[in-house]
Write a protein that holds these residues in place. Structure first.
Motif, PDB file in Angstrom:
ATOM      1  N   LEU A   1       0.788  -1.113   0.025  1.00 23.34           N
ATOM      2  CA  LEU A   1      -0.015   0.044   0.050  1.00 23.34           C
ATOM      3  C   LEU A   1       0.767   1.429   0.124  1.00 23.34           C
ATOM      4  N   PHE A   2       2.114   0.988   1.022  1.00 22.64           N
ATOM      5  CA  PHE A   2       2.940   2.298   0.851  1.00 22.64           C
ATOM      6  C   PHE A   2       3.391   2.466  -0.389  1.00 22.64           C
ATOM      7  N   HIS A   3       3.967   1.535  -1.206  1.00 21.93           N
ATOM      8  CA  HIS A   3       4.823   1.869  -2.263  1.00 21.93           C
ATOM      9  C   HIS A   3       3.750   2.187  -3.497  1.00 21.93           C
ATOM     10  N   ALA A   4       2.255   1.669  -3.455  1.00 21.14           N
ATOM     11  CA  ALA A   4       1.455   2.012  -4.379  1.00 21.14           C
ATOM     12  C   ALA A   4       0.985   3.728  -4.157  1.00 21.14           C
ATOM     13  N   LEU A   5       0.899   4.001  -3.055  1.00 21.78           N
ATOM     14  CA  LEU A   5       0.576   5.315  -2.758  1.00 21.78           C
ATOM     15  C   LEU A   5       1.720   6.211  -3.176  1.00 21.78           C
ATOM     16  N   CYS A   6       3.065   5.827  -2.912  1.00 19.07           N
ATOM     17  CA  CYS A   6       4.137   6.791  -3.371  1.00 19.07           C
ATOM     18  C   CYS A   6       4.450   6.802  -4.823  1.00 19.07           C
ATOM     19  N   GLN A   7       4.121   5.747  -5.593  1.00 19.39           N
ATOM     20  CA  GLN A   7       4.212   5.792  -7.029  1.00 19.39           C
ATOM     21  C   GLN A   7       3.280   6.532  -7.489  1.00 19.39           C
ATOM     22  N   THR A   8       2.038   6.221  -7.171  1.00 23.10           N
ATOM     23  CA  THR A   8       0.887   7.129  -7.795  1.00 23.10           C
ATOM     24  C   THR A   8       1.126   8.559  -7.638  1.00 23.10           C
ATOM     25  N   LEU A   9       1.344   9.023  -6.587  1.00 22.81           N
ATOM     26  CA  LEU A   9       1.560  10.660  -6.070  1.00 22.81           C
ATOM     27  C   LEU A   9       2.664  11.083  -7.201  1.00 22.81           C
ATOM     28  N   TRP A  10       3.807  10.328  -7.107  1.00 25.36           N
ATOM     29  CA  TRP A  10       5.026  10.739  -7.692  1.00 25.36           C
ATOM     30  C   TRP A  10       4.797  10.802  -9.351  1.00 25.36           C
ATOM     31  N   SER A  11       4.026   9.767  -9.690  1.00 25.67           N
ATOM     32  CA  SER A  11       3.821   9.791 -11.420  1.00 25.67           C
ATOM     33  C   SER A  11       2.899  10.727 -11.864  1.00 25.67           C
ATOM     34  N   LYS A  12       2.081  11.356 -10.935  1.00 26.40           N
ATOM     35  CA  LYS A  12       1.057  12.368 -11.290  1.00 26.40           C
ATOM     36  C   LYS A  12       1.512  13.856 -10.711  1.00 26.40           C
ATOM     37  N   ASP A  13       2.657  13.763 -10.146  1.00 23.91           N
ATOM     38  CA  ASP A  13       3.249  15.168  -9.523  1.00 23.91           C
ATOM     39  C   ASP A  13       1.960  15.826  -8.606  1.00 23.91           C
ATOM     40  N   LEU A  14       1.594  14.627  -7.697  1.00 21.14           N
ATOM     41  CA  LEU A  14       0.626  15.158  -6.702  1.00 21.14           C
ATOM     42  C   LEU A  14       1.004  15.061  -5.366  1.00 21.14           C
ATOM     43  N   LEU A  15       0.470  15.848  -4.556  1.00 19.80           N
ATOM     44  CA  LEU A  15       0.856  15.873  -2.986  1.00 19.80           C
ATOM     45  C   LEU A  15      -0.544  15.722  -2.146  1.00 19.80           C
ATOM     46  N   LEU A  16      -0.312  15.479  -0.910  1.00 20.06           N
ATOM     47  CA  LEU A  16      -1.587  15.076  -0.248  1.00 20.06           C
ATOM     48  C   LEU A  16      -1.620  16.136   1.047  1.00 20.06           C
ATOM     49  N   LEU A  17      -2.648  16.570   1.499  1.00 17.66           N
ATOM     50  CA  LEU A  17      -2.970  17.451   2.353  1.00 17.66           C
ATOM     51  C   LEU A  17      -3.446  16.902   3.511  1.00 17.66           C
ATOM     52  N   LEU A  18      -2.896  16.872   4.619  1.00 15.82           N
ATOM     53  CA  LEU A  18      -3.223  16.198   5.772  1.00 15.82           C
ATOM     54  C   LEU A  18      -3.745  16.840   6.981  1.00 15.82           C
ATOM     55  N   LYS A  19      -4.694  16.391   7.721  1.00 15.16           N
ATOM     56  CA  LYS A  19      -5.192  17.167   8.783  1.00 15.16           C
ATOM     57  C   LYS A  19      -4.942  16.200  10.165  1.00 15.16           C
ATOM     58  N   VAL A  20      -4.623  16.666  11.362  1.00 15.33           N
ATOM     59  CA  VAL A  20      -4.557  15.929  12.447  1.00 15.33           C
ATOM     60  C   VAL A  20      -5.960  15.271  12.810  1.00 15.33           C
TER      61      VAL A  20
END
Length: 568
Positions: free
Chosen positions: A354-373
């Motif tokens: 899951l971690f690898h898939a998330l990292c590769q998906t965001l990197w390939s599409k030049d995206l970031l995630l906005l997180l909240k506590v």
């Protein structure tokens, strides 16, 4: 010590004294006067937004640590009459008093009517003059030391819903003959509706000539929309450094010619946000990111209890080119898939996928995630929590960077100038020639950057060695008079007979003679003549001692004038 001195602050109220903290970097911060025109019926539309913004801003300004950004504040209200709701008080540590003055401003009725706008303009002029007089009296009676030298000016901000240009003209006409030496700046803030931008139909623009600007001080007009955020932005300008006495930064570029003098570009620095470290709170995340322990929540309970896991909830997907680096702060943390030994192999493998898939998906599409506590119900029970936001940035390797993001409360006004004109050809040629003198790299390699940190720490550590109980001194400084071996033994006997628990005075010195190092054999060892030549040894001098040290008797054949240890 200097750092602690710079972080000292005065938290007492104005009634407890007149001392105000002045920092070297904010030593020219002016006192502030806020004059609010609360004329009906416009006041009923602007009251809530303005008072909410003022309440929010003062809650932040009163709690800030570090240098003093607003030394003094005064609040006036102009309605059917001029009224001073808050005389000059210190902002830091005075939240209760400032909050009560905002509530008093909020209670002014917004219904009714006034006879003419000219009366309102005359009340504004009187409020400005009264605030200047109050400032002079405050400084005359309370200023001492650095405050008397630094705080010599005041800035007045007038908030109105009337046509801004008309208010400026009325103030200019009414203040021409006034003493405005202490007035540093006069700002008129006009609150306008959404559809009224740039419109000022009641202002005689034909009379706005250079002949009408006779105040000799800076008068500005600023239009803002009727919203809490817009008014907060105006007020937060007070938190920025207002010195302007000299430039902040010299940017040195290599000279394009053989001239050894570099090309200097002079700049000013501007804070983009308030550092969360200056706010004396303990939010869940975001204040400190210097290490993992700062990131993890505090454990309440037994000391041996392990900390709980932080929970960050993804709330938005961001495009990388839409994130401004100026709103990120603190040190980034590297996020990788867990290697916790308490997980079984199947769960760990699924988590890695899951971690690898998330990292590769965001990197390939030049995206970031906005997180909240994700708030902890136990920590926020019975009170309001502070929730931080983070950006999760993927990397080509199997990892992320977690960076804290500034929230709306921490942002300061920042509007860099945008120029539609190209720089001059001479300036372009100079800068291009300067940059051509520098080496070009495609990648930033931190291993090639040395900050001289090791040498600095080493030199500072050697200069600040701890005081040992003795120090080396020259032999000649503490050499005793020659004495016989018999007299030395008698002196040792007398020292042994003295009580050990006797208290010594502060200036008492006790001398104990120790046997020197063995000297070369001599044919006349029993002679009292000159001792044989030997290498001199520096004496050891004890700084202090609370007890008498037992002396070591001299052996026969030792030199009488040998070096000794002196206890002070």
């Amino acid at each position: 010590m200097g750092l602690m001195d710079n972080r000292k602050r005065q938290t007492s109220s104005s009634s407890s004294g007149s001392l105000v903290f002045w920092s070297s970097s904010f030593s020219r911060q002016p006192a502030r006067v806020l004059i609010v025109e609360a004329l009906p019926p416009c006041w009923s539309n602007t009251c809530t937004g303005l008072c909410d913004a003022l309440d929010n801003f003062l809650s932040l300004a009163c709690s800030l640590d570090g240098p003093c950004r607003i030394p003094l504040l005064s609040l006036y209200a102009v309605s059917r009459q001029q009224e001073c709701l808050l005389p000059f008080v210190q902002v830091r540590g005075n939240l209760a008093r400032l909050h009560s003055s905002v509530e008093e401003l909020r209670s002014i009725p917004g219904e009714g009517c006034i006879k003419s706008a000219a009366k309102g303009g005359d009340l504004l002029r009187q409020a400005v003059l009264d605030s200047l007089q109050q400032f002079k009296q405050y400084i005359r009676h309370t200023s001492t030391g650095n405050q008397a030298r630094s705080n010599v000016s005041v800035e007045v901000t007038v908030v109105t819903s009337q046509p801004g240009r008309s208010v400026v003209l009325q103030l200019e006409s009414g203040l021409k003959e006034a003493d405005l030496v202490s007035l540093r700046r006069l700002l008129v803030v006009q609150i306008v509706g959404t559809g009224d931008w740039g419109q000022d139909p009641h202002s005689p623009e034909a009379t706005m000539t250079e002949d009408s600007l006779m105040l000799g001080t800076e008068v500005d007009l600023q239009q803002v929309e009727n919203s809490v955020f817009a008014m907060e932005t105006v007020l937060k300008e007070w938190l920025q450094e207002q010195g302007g006495d000299r430039e902040h930064l010299h940017l040195l570029l290599p000279s394009p010619s053989d001239n050894p003098v570099p090309v200097c570009v002079k700049c000013d620095m501007l804070e983009r946000l308030i550092s969360p470290a200056l706010i004396p709170l303990t939010p869940s995340l975001g204040v400190k990111t210097e290490g993992i322990r700062d990131f993890l929540p505090a454990v309440k309970g037994p000391s041996n209890q392990s900390p709980t896991q932080q929970r960050l909830k993804a709330i938005k997907v961001l495009h990388a080119d839409g994130v401004c680096e100026s709103v990120l702060y603190g040190l980034p943390l590297v996020i990788r898939p867990t290697t916790c030994w308490q997980l079984d192999w199947d769960e760990m493998e699924a988590n890695n996928n899951l971690f690898h898939a998330l990292c590769q998906t965001l990197w390939s599409k030049d995206l970031l995630l906005l997180l909240k506590v994700e708030p902890d119900k136990r920590s926020t029970a019975g009170g309001l929590g502070v929730y931080s936001h983070y950006v999760l940035q993927p990397s080509p390797s199997l990892s992320f960077l977690l960076k804290p993001v500034a929230s709306r409360e921490l942002l300061l006004p920042c509007s860099p100038p945008v120029s539609n004109q190209d720089p001059s050809p001479n300036a372009m040629q100079t800068i291009q020639s300067c940059l051509s003198q520098l080496d070009e790299d495609f990648l930033l390699n931190p291993l090639l950057l040395s900050s001289n940190l090791y040498q600095h720490l080493r030199s500072r550590g050697l200069l600040s060695q701890p005081r040992y109980p003795y120090r080396l001194q020259s032999t000649a400084a503490h050499r005793e008079q020659p004495q016989t071996a018999e007299s030395s033994r008698n002196a040792v006997g007398r020292q042994h007979r003295q009580p050990q628990n006797r208290q010594l005075g502060s200036n008492t010195k006790v001398k104990a003679t120790v046997a020197p190092l063995p000297s070369a054999p001599s044919s006349s060892s029993s002679s009292l003549g000159p001792p044989p030549a030997k290498t001199s040894r520096p004496a050891l001098n004890f700084l202090s001692s609370s007890r008498r040290a037992p002396a070591i008797p001299l052996q026969e054949g030792d030199n009488d004038d040998s070096d000794c240890i002196i206890l002070q």
